[in-house]
Design a protein around this motif. Structure first.
Motif: not given
Length: 88
Positions: A6-8, A37-38, A47, A69
């Protein structure tokens, strides 16, 4: 077991074809997703930038999602003591 990253989403691109030293096509470039991803810890967050290849028929699921996202179902493998992922 199902893995999901998961991430932007930052970018969608097609990697260059691999041409061997004789100038012959060795393999076609694959579609790649680049996303951030954080990863949180007790001391803050880091990050992590991921680059994940996806099958040609899955690219349309992500092309209009740059800046959003996303969740990418993946499989994992190990290479040179690193865990790498590819989209499924």
């Amino acid at each position: 077991m199902e893995l999901v990253l998961k991430g932007q989403l930052e970018n969608v691109f097609k990697a260059k074809d691999f041409i061997n030293k004789n100038g012959e096509l060795e393999s076609r470039g694959k579609w790649q997703l680049q996303f951030m991803e954080k990863v949180e810890s007790d001391d803050g967050f880091q990050i992590v930038v991921h680059k994940v290849s996806v099958p040609d028929d899955k690219v349309s699921l992500y092309k209009d999602s740059i800046g959003s996202d996303i969740e990418v179902p993946v499989k994992a493998f190990s290479s040179n003591n690193k865990v790498l992922y590819y989209g499924i």
